[in-house]
Scaffold this motif. Sequence first.
Motif, mmCIF file in Angstrom:
data_model
loop_
_atom_site.group_PDB
_atom_site.id
_atom_site.type_symbol
_atom_site.label_atom_id
_atom_site.label_comp_id
_atom_site.label_asym_id
_atom_site.label_seq_id
_atom_site.Cartn_x
_atom_site.Cartn_y
_atom_site.Cartn_z
ATOM 1 N N LEU A 29 0.975 -1.073 0.100
ATOM 2 C CA LEU A 29 -0.077 -0.052 0.048
ATOM 3 C C LEU A 29 0.979 1.204 -0.048
ATOM 4 C CD1 LEU A 29 -2.878 1.294 0.438
ATOM 5 C CD2 LEU A 29 -2.452 1.419 2.878
ATOM 6 N N ILE A 30 0.583 2.127 -0.933
ATOM 7 C CA ILE A 30 1.306 3.263 -0.960
ATOM 8 C C ILE A 30 0.258 4.756 -0.657
ATOM 9 C CG2 ILE A 30 2.668 5.021 -2.520
ATOM 10 C CD1 ILE A 30 3.888 2.428 -3.795
ATOM 11 N N ILE A 31 0.588 5.509 0.189
ATOM 12 C CA ILE A 31 -0.191 6.529 0.252
ATOM 13 C C ILE A 31 0.445 7.848 0.031
ATOM 14 C CG2 ILE A 31 -1.720 7.696 2.012
ATOM 15 C CD1 ILE A 31 -2.010 5.215 3.347
ATOM 16 N N ALA A 32 -0.400 8.665 -0.774
ATOM 17 C CA ALA A 32 0.115 9.993 -1.296
ATOM 18 C C ALA A 32 -0.740 11.084 -0.960
ATOM 19 C CB ALA A 32 0.587 9.958 -2.632
ATOM 20 N N ASP A 33 -0.197 12.351 -0.565
ATOM 21 C CA ASP A 33 -0.895 13.565 -0.454
ATOM 22 C C ASP A 33 -1.506 14.061 -1.770
ATOM 23 O OD1 ASP A 33 1.235 14.998 -1.488
ATOM 24 O OD2 ASP A 33 2.077 15.816 0.399
ATOM 25 N N ARG A 34 -2.114 15.154 -1.662
ATOM 26 C CA ARG A 34 -2.876 15.914 -2.894
ATOM 27 C C ARG A 34 -1.765 16.282 -3.927
ATOM 28 N NH1 ARG A 34 -4.856 20.761 0.485
ATOM 29 N NH2 ARG A 34 -3.091 21.932 0.511
ATOM 30 N N ASN A 35 -0.838 16.252 -3.391
ATOM 31 C CA ASN A 35 0.496 16.709 -4.451
ATOM 32 C C ASN A 35 1.129 15.484 -5.308
ATOM 33 O OD1 ASN A 35 0.088 19.707 -4.298
ATOM 34 N ND2 ASN A 35 1.109 19.448 -1.944
ATOM 35 N N GLY A 36 0.817 14.585 -4.856
ATOM 36 C CA GLY A 36 1.618 13.272 -5.450
ATOM 37 C C GLY A 36 2.855 12.978 -4.337
ATOM 38 N N MET A 37 3.068 13.530 -3.422
ATOM 39 C CA MET A 37 4.354 12.966 -2.542
ATOM 40 C C MET A 37 3.929 11.935 -1.717
ATOM 41 S SD MET A 37 6.419 15.199 -3.325
ATOM 42 C CE MET A 37 7.747 14.868 -2.104
ATOM 43 N N VAL A 73 -1.825 -5.930 -4.984
ATOM 44 C CA VAL A 73 -1.941 -7.443 -4.212
ATOM 45 C C VAL A 73 -1.561 -8.386 -5.520
ATOM 46 C CG1 VAL A 73 -3.670 -6.774 -2.870
ATOM 47 C CG2 VAL A 73 -4.266 -7.481 -4.713
ATOM 48 N N LYS A 74 -0.887 -9.476 -4.986
ATOM 49 C CA LYS A 74 -0.613 -10.570 -5.909
ATOM 50 C C LYS A 74 -1.667 -11.743 -5.860
ATOM 51 C CE LYS A 74 3.392 -13.081 -7.495
ATOM 52 N NZ LYS A 74 4.996 -13.119 -6.964
ATOM 53 N N VAL A 75 -1.976 -11.846 -7.072
ATOM 54 C CA VAL A 75 -3.097 -12.883 -7.154
ATOM 55 C C VAL A 75 -2.736 -13.824 -8.268
ATOM 56 C CG1 VAL A 75 -5.619 -13.246 -7.905
ATOM 57 C CG2 VAL A 75 -5.102 -11.076 -6.673
ATOM 58 N N ASN A 76 -2.461 -15.034 -7.774
ATOM 59 C CA ASN A 76 -2.065 -16.123 -8.779
ATOM 60 C C ASN A 76 -1.018 -15.785 -9.772
ATOM 61 O OD1 ASN A 76 -4.360 -17.865 -7.839
ATOM 62 N ND2 ASN A 76 -5.686 -16.873 -9.497
ATOM 63 N N GLU A 77 0.183 -15.201 -9.075
ATOM 64 C CA GLU A 77 1.311 -15.030 -9.662
ATOM 65 C C GLU A 77 1.345 -13.874 -10.464
ATOM 66 O OE1 GLU A 77 4.014 -16.534 -8.668
ATOM 67 O OE2 GLU A 77 2.678 -17.738 -7.277
ATOM 68 N N SER A 78 0.220 -12.919 -10.582
ATOM 69 C CA SER A 78 0.270 -11.752 -11.139
ATOM 70 C C SER A 78 -0.230 -10.431 -10.156
ATOM 71 C CB SER A 78 -0.752 -11.760 -12.584
ATOM 72 O OG SER A 78 -1.943 -11.978 -11.914
ATOM 73 N N TRP A 79 0.065 -9.395 -10.471
ATOM 74 C CA TRP A 79 -0.160 -8.240 -9.637
ATOM 75 C C TRP A 79 -1.237 -7.547 -10.139
ATOM 76 C CZ3 TRP A 79 1.935 -7.270 -4.936
ATOM 77 C CH2 TRP A 79 3.249 -7.968 -4.595
ATOM 78 N N LYS A 80 -2.213 -7.225 -9.288
ATOM 79 C CA LYS A 80 -3.626 -6.424 -9.491
ATOM 80 C C LYS A 80 -3.532 -5.229 -8.578
ATOM 81 C CE LYS A 80 -5.601 -10.180 -11.301
ATOM 82 N NZ LYS A 80 -5.677 -9.993 -12.682
ATOM 83 N N TYR A 81 -3.995 -4.182 -9.468
ATOM 84 C CA TYR A 81 -3.578 -2.900 -8.746
ATOM 85 C C TYR A 81 -5.252 -2.026 -8.557
ATOM 86 C CZ TYR A 81 0.866 -3.407 -10.572
ATOM 87 O OH TYR A 81 1.967 -4.052 -11.025
#
Length: 90
Positions: A29-37, A73-81
């Motif tokens: 999980l990546i969290i960013a502010d409204r400026n994209g930081m 998240v990794k689902v069956n060897e592939s990443w879902k976003y």
Amino acid sequence: VHKALSPNGDGINDFLMIEGVKDYPNNRLIIADRNGMEIIEIKGYNNEDKVFRGLGPGNNPIPPGTYFYLLEVKVNESWKYEKGYFIVRY
């Protein structure tokens, strides 16, 4: 991902709840502010001991407002976003 976070210690929405995340332990999980930081990155988010409680760099509380997330998240060897936003209020 719940759309509200109110880390004020009342036991309601004190951390960012992600429904079903325990079924996908290989996650990030990546969290960013409204400026994209980037505020924080958490690997292995689990709604227990690896959670976002509204603390940013230096363990300082982040200001109220709108924040954005990217959940991988990794689902069956592939990443879902999934991406979206949530609101922090105290």
